[in-house]
Design a protein around this motif. Structure first.
Motif, mmCIF file in Angstrom:
data_model
loop_
_atom_site.group_PDB
_atom_site.id
_atom_site.type_symbol
_atom_site.label_atom_id
_atom_site.label_comp_id
_atom_site.label_asym_id
_atom_site.label_seq_id
_atom_site.Cartn_x
_atom_site.Cartn_y
_atom_site.Cartn_z
ATOM 1 N N ILE A 17 0.853 -1.191 0.000
ATOM 2 C CA ILE A 17 0.000 0.000 0.000
ATOM 3 C C ILE A 17 0.890 1.242 0.000
ATOM 4 O O ILE A 17 1.714 1.445 0.896
ATOM 5 N N GLU A 18 0.733 2.073 -1.023
ATOM 6 C CA GLU A 18 1.569 3.259 -1.211
ATOM 7 C C GLU A 18 0.696 4.506 -1.294
ATOM 8 O O GLU A 18 -0.466 4.444 -1.702
ATOM 9 N N ASP A 19 1.290 5.643 -0.923
ATOM 10 C CA ASP A 19 0.650 6.938 -1.146
ATOM 11 C C ASP A 19 1.056 7.432 -2.529
ATOM 12 O O ASP A 19 2.257 7.530 -2.845
ATOM 13 N N LEU A 20 0.073 7.754 -3.346
ATOM 14 C CA LEU A 20 0.320 8.144 -4.729
ATOM 15 C C LEU A 20 -0.365 9.463 -5.040
ATOM 16 O O LEU A 20 -1.329 9.857 -4.377
ATOM 17 N N THR A 21 0.139 10.137 -6.072
ATOM 18 C CA THR A 21 -0.498 11.335 -6.587
ATOM 19 C C THR A 21 -1.036 11.027 -7.979
ATOM 20 O O THR A 21 -0.339 10.417 -8.795
ATOM 21 N N ILE A 22 -2.265 11.439 -8.230
ATOM 22 C CA ILE A 22 -2.886 11.192 -9.525
ATOM 23 C C ILE A 22 -3.038 12.514 -10.269
ATOM 24 O O ILE A 22 -3.338 13.555 -9.667
ATOM 25 N N ASP A 23 -2.798 12.496 -11.561
ATOM 26 C CA ASP A 23 -2.845 13.699 -12.390
ATOM 27 C C ASP A 23 -4.291 14.128 -12.645
ATOM 28 O O ASP A 23 -5.240 13.382 -12.374
ATOM 29 N N LYS A 24 -4.439 15.316 -13.181
ATOM 30 C CA LYS A 24 -5.748 15.778 -13.614
ATOM 31 C C LYS A 24 -6.075 15.156 -14.969
ATOM 32 O O LYS A 24 -5.177 14.815 -15.738
ATOM 33 N N PRO A 25 -7.350 15.011 -15.289
ATOM 34 C CA PRO A 25 -7.701 14.392 -16.572
ATOM 35 C C PRO A 25 -7.305 15.260 -17.757
ATOM 36 O O PRO A 25 -7.548 16.477 -17.766
ATOM 37 N N GLY A 26 -6.669 14.622 -18.746
ATOM 38 C CA GLY A 26 -6.346 15.292 -19.993
ATOM 39 C C GLY A 26 -7.434 15.035 -21.017
ATOM 40 O O GLY A 26 -8.519 14.533 -20.690
ATOM 41 N N PRO A 27 -7.164 15.347 -22.289
ATOM 42 C CA PRO A 27 -8.168 15.101 -23.331
ATOM 43 C C PRO A 27 -8.590 13.637 -23.362
ATOM 44 O O PRO A 27 -7.755 12.736 -23.266
ATOM 45 N N ASN A 28 -9.887 13.406 -23.455
ATOM 46 C CA ASN A 28 -10.475 12.056 -23.561
ATOM 47 C C ASN A 28 -10.278 11.212 -22.309
ATOM 48 O O ASN A 28 -10.428 9.992 -22.355
ATOM 49 N N GLU A 29 -9.988 11.846 -21.164
ATOM 50 C CA GLU A 29 -9.771 11.094 -19.929
ATOM 51 C C GLU A 29 -10.852 11.384 -18.891
ATOM 52 O O GLU A 29 -11.468 12.463 -18.881
ATOM 53 N N VAL A 30 -11.040 10.398 -18.013
ATOM 54 C CA VAL A 30 -12.054 10.479 -16.970
ATOM 55 C C VAL A 30 -11.397 10.179 -15.626
ATOM 56 O O VAL A 30 -10.685 9.179 -15.486
ATOM 57 N N LEU A 31 -11.624 11.040 -14.651
ATOM 58 C CA LEU A 31 -11.160 10.815 -13.280
ATOM 59 C C LEU A 31 -12.327 10.240 -12.482
ATOM 60 O O LEU A 31 -13.423 10.814 -12.467
ATOM 61 N N ILE A 32 -12.067 9.112 -11.823
ATOM 62 C CA ILE A 32 -13.121 8.387 -11.123
ATOM 63 C C ILE A 32 -12.770 8.235 -9.651
ATOM 64 O O ILE A 32 -11.631 7.878 -9.314
ATOM 65 N N ASN A 33 -13.728 8.503 -8.779
ATOM 66 C CA ASN A 33 -13.599 8.116 -7.375
ATOM 67 C C ASN A 33 -14.018 6.654 -7.269
ATOM 68 O O ASN A 33 -15.188 6.312 -7.447
ATOM 69 N N THR A 34 -13.043 5.796 -7.013
ATOM 70 C CA THR A 34 -13.327 4.363 -6.940
ATOM 71 C C THR A 34 -14.151 4.077 -5.691
ATOM 72 O O THR A 34 -13.764 4.481 -4.600
ATOM 73 N N THR A 35 -15.249 3.387 -5.841
ATOM 74 C CA THR A 35 -16.034 2.983 -4.669
ATOM 75 C C THR A 35 -15.768 1.537 -4.300
ATOM 76 O O THR A 35 -15.670 1.198 -3.119
ATOM 77 N N HIS A 36 -15.603 0.672 -5.325
ATOM 78 C CA HIS A 36 -15.405 -0.758 -5.069
ATOM 79 C C HIS A 36 -14.529 -1.367 -6.158
ATOM 80 O O HIS A 36 -14.552 -0.927 -7.306
ATOM 81 N N ALA A 37 -13.772 -2.397 -5.760
ATOM 82 C CA ALA A 37 -12.948 -3.152 -6.711
ATOM 83 C C ALA A 37 -12.944 -4.614 -6.310
ATOM 84 O O ALA A 37 -12.725 -4.942 -5.140
ATOM 85 N N GLY A 38 -13.189 -5.490 -7.276
ATOM 86 C CA GLY A 38 -13.186 -6.919 -7.007
ATOM 87 C C GLY A 38 -11.797 -7.507 -7.145
ATOM 88 O O GLY A 38 -10.985 -7.048 -7.956
ATOM 89 N N LEU A 39 -11.520 -8.532 -6.341
ATOM 90 C CA LEU A 39 -10.259 -9.269 -6.443
ATOM 91 C C LEU A 39 -10.456 -10.384 -7.459
ATOM 92 O O LEU A 39 -11.103 -11.393 -7.170
ATOM 93 N N CYS A 40 -9.908 -10.186 -8.645
ATOM 94 C CA CYS A 40 -10.037 -11.162 -9.721
ATOM 95 C C CYS A 40 -8.798 -12.050 -9.749
ATOM 96 O O CYS A 40 -7.679 -11.577 -9.530
ATOM 97 N N HIS A 41 -8.989 -13.317 -10.034
ATOM 98 C CA HIS A 41 -7.873 -14.259 -10.059
ATOM 99 C C HIS A 41 -6.857 -13.911 -11.141
ATOM 100 O O HIS A 41 -5.679 -14.280 -11.044
ATOM 101 N N SER A 42 -7.273 -13.182 -12.174
ATOM 102 C CA SER A 42 -6.352 -12.839 -13.250
ATOM 103 C C SER A 42 -5.143 -12.061 -12.739
ATOM 104 O O SER A 42 -4.018 -12.239 -13.230
#
Length: 361
Positions: free
Chosen positions: A15-40
């Motif tokens: 677990i790391e502290d990261l900085t995320i950029d602002k959205p550029g052209p054709n990009e979407v910034l999302i507040n993640t609410t949930h993520a599944g643990l996939c075997h892939s």
């Protein structure tokens, strides 16, 4: 923001502290609410598939749009979305053939921006797995990696549709296009395999045979639509399937990713049958089948990438199936965890203790 980073492969997530950029052209910034643990993801974390160093893992997520870049018209802040690895350019040969999940130019949408989307606190760049990096509190993705969904869909369940459910349902409905009344066998009753079982039930297949080594997973398979189960730790699964189907199944689906089970999926089908490999076989693995079977029995062996999805069309329909009660997702969630428990979640998956753990941010 916090993100779960794979620094070395094989290795665990940090677990790391990261900085995320602002959205550029054709990009979407999302507040993640949930993520599944996939075997892939485990195939990369365990070193069976190559992966870049220092990468935020995860690819099965849902959230709420926080901001959009220039030229984005499909979504707006406040929209609920699911992410998907099947980015598509819309103009390459595969996209024009109606196979956007095989897009030849998808990598340009994953890594085409001039500056890193993620950086560590010391300024070093960090990459995002599959152009998503879902194990993070925020996502910055190309707009063609998202599908807008109805607001009344619970986002913890919607996250499952981002990969596992779509892959399993799609393998049955799109890749194999199983007709009603066909006999189906599914090898492996994890999240993807159980979704294939549900796909077989929804299209009207019969019988539907689930094969696994874990009794609790076989029990869940019956709950989700299997008419028969085979415990491969007790009997020869190929012989058992031939007995149930009186000569071999019309369709088989391998949802584990092993050469041995891929070969079993071939031997489980009868004359004219089709075996579909969904599981991620290791890159250097081989599958051996008898050459004479190919011609004399006209059997088919094929792969299925992400269920052959057209996700902006498919995922909203899968949501309708869930809200109508025809697709069961609640039963597939074994645990809801914090991002800090992600390694424990994968350990439980390896031990066969869970179907799907979902991170709640």
């Amino acid at each position: 923001m916090r993100g779960a980073v794979l620094h070395t492969s094989p290795g665990e997530l940090v677990i790391e502290d990261l900085t995320i950029d602002k959205p550029g052209p054709n990009e979407v910034l999302i507040n993640t609410t949930h993520a599944g643990l996939c075997h892939s993801d485990l195939h990369f974390m365990d070193g069976h598939w190559p992966v870049a160093q220092s990468m935020v893992m995860g690819h099965e997520s849902a959230g709420v749009v926080a901001a959009v870049g220039d030229d984005v018209t499909y979504v707006a802040p406040g929209d609920h979305v699911i992410t998907c690895v099947s980015m598509w350019c819309g103009v390459c040969r595969m996209c024009l053939q109606g196979k956007p999940y095989l897009c030849l130019d998808a990598d340009s949408m994953r890594s085409g921006r001039p500056t890193p989307s993620l950086t560590f606190e010391d300024g070093r760049p960090c990459t995002a797995f599959a152009g998503l990096g879902s194990f993070a509190e925020e996502l910055l993705v190309h707009e063609r990696a998202v599908v807008k969904i109805r607001d009344d869909m619970p986002l913890d369940r919607a996250a499952l549709i981002g990969c596992g459910v779509t892959t399993g349902l799609g393998a049955v409905m799109r890749t194999a296009a199983v007709p009603a009344g066909s006999s189906v066998v599914v090898i492996g009753c994890g999240g993807i395999g159980l979704s294939a079982v549900q796909g077989a039930r929804i299209v009207g297949a019969t019988p539907i045979i689930a094969v696994d080594l874990v009794a609790s997973k076989l029990e869940m398979a019956r709950t989700l639509g299997a008419t028969h189960t085979v415990d491969a730790s007790e009997v020869d699964p190929v012989a058992a399937v031939h007995e149930i189907t009186e000569g071999g199944a019309d369709y088989s689906f391998e949802a584990i990713g092993l050469s041995a089970t891929a070969e079993q999926s071939w031997h489980m089908i009868g004359i004219g049958g089709t075996a579909t490999i969904i599981g991620m076989l290791p890159m250097n693995s081989e599958v051996t089948i008898p050459g004479g079977h190919i011609i004399m029995s006209e059997k088919k062996l094929q792969g299925s990438l992400m269920g052959g999805n057209r996700f902006r069309l498919d995922m909203p329909k899968f949501i309708d199936l869930y809200l109508d009660g025809r697709l069961k997702l609640d039963e597939m969630v074994s645990a809801t965890i914090d991002i800090g428990e992600v390694n424990d979640g994968y350990a439980a998956m390896k031990a066969g203790e869970t179907l799907r753990s979902v991170i709640a941010f």
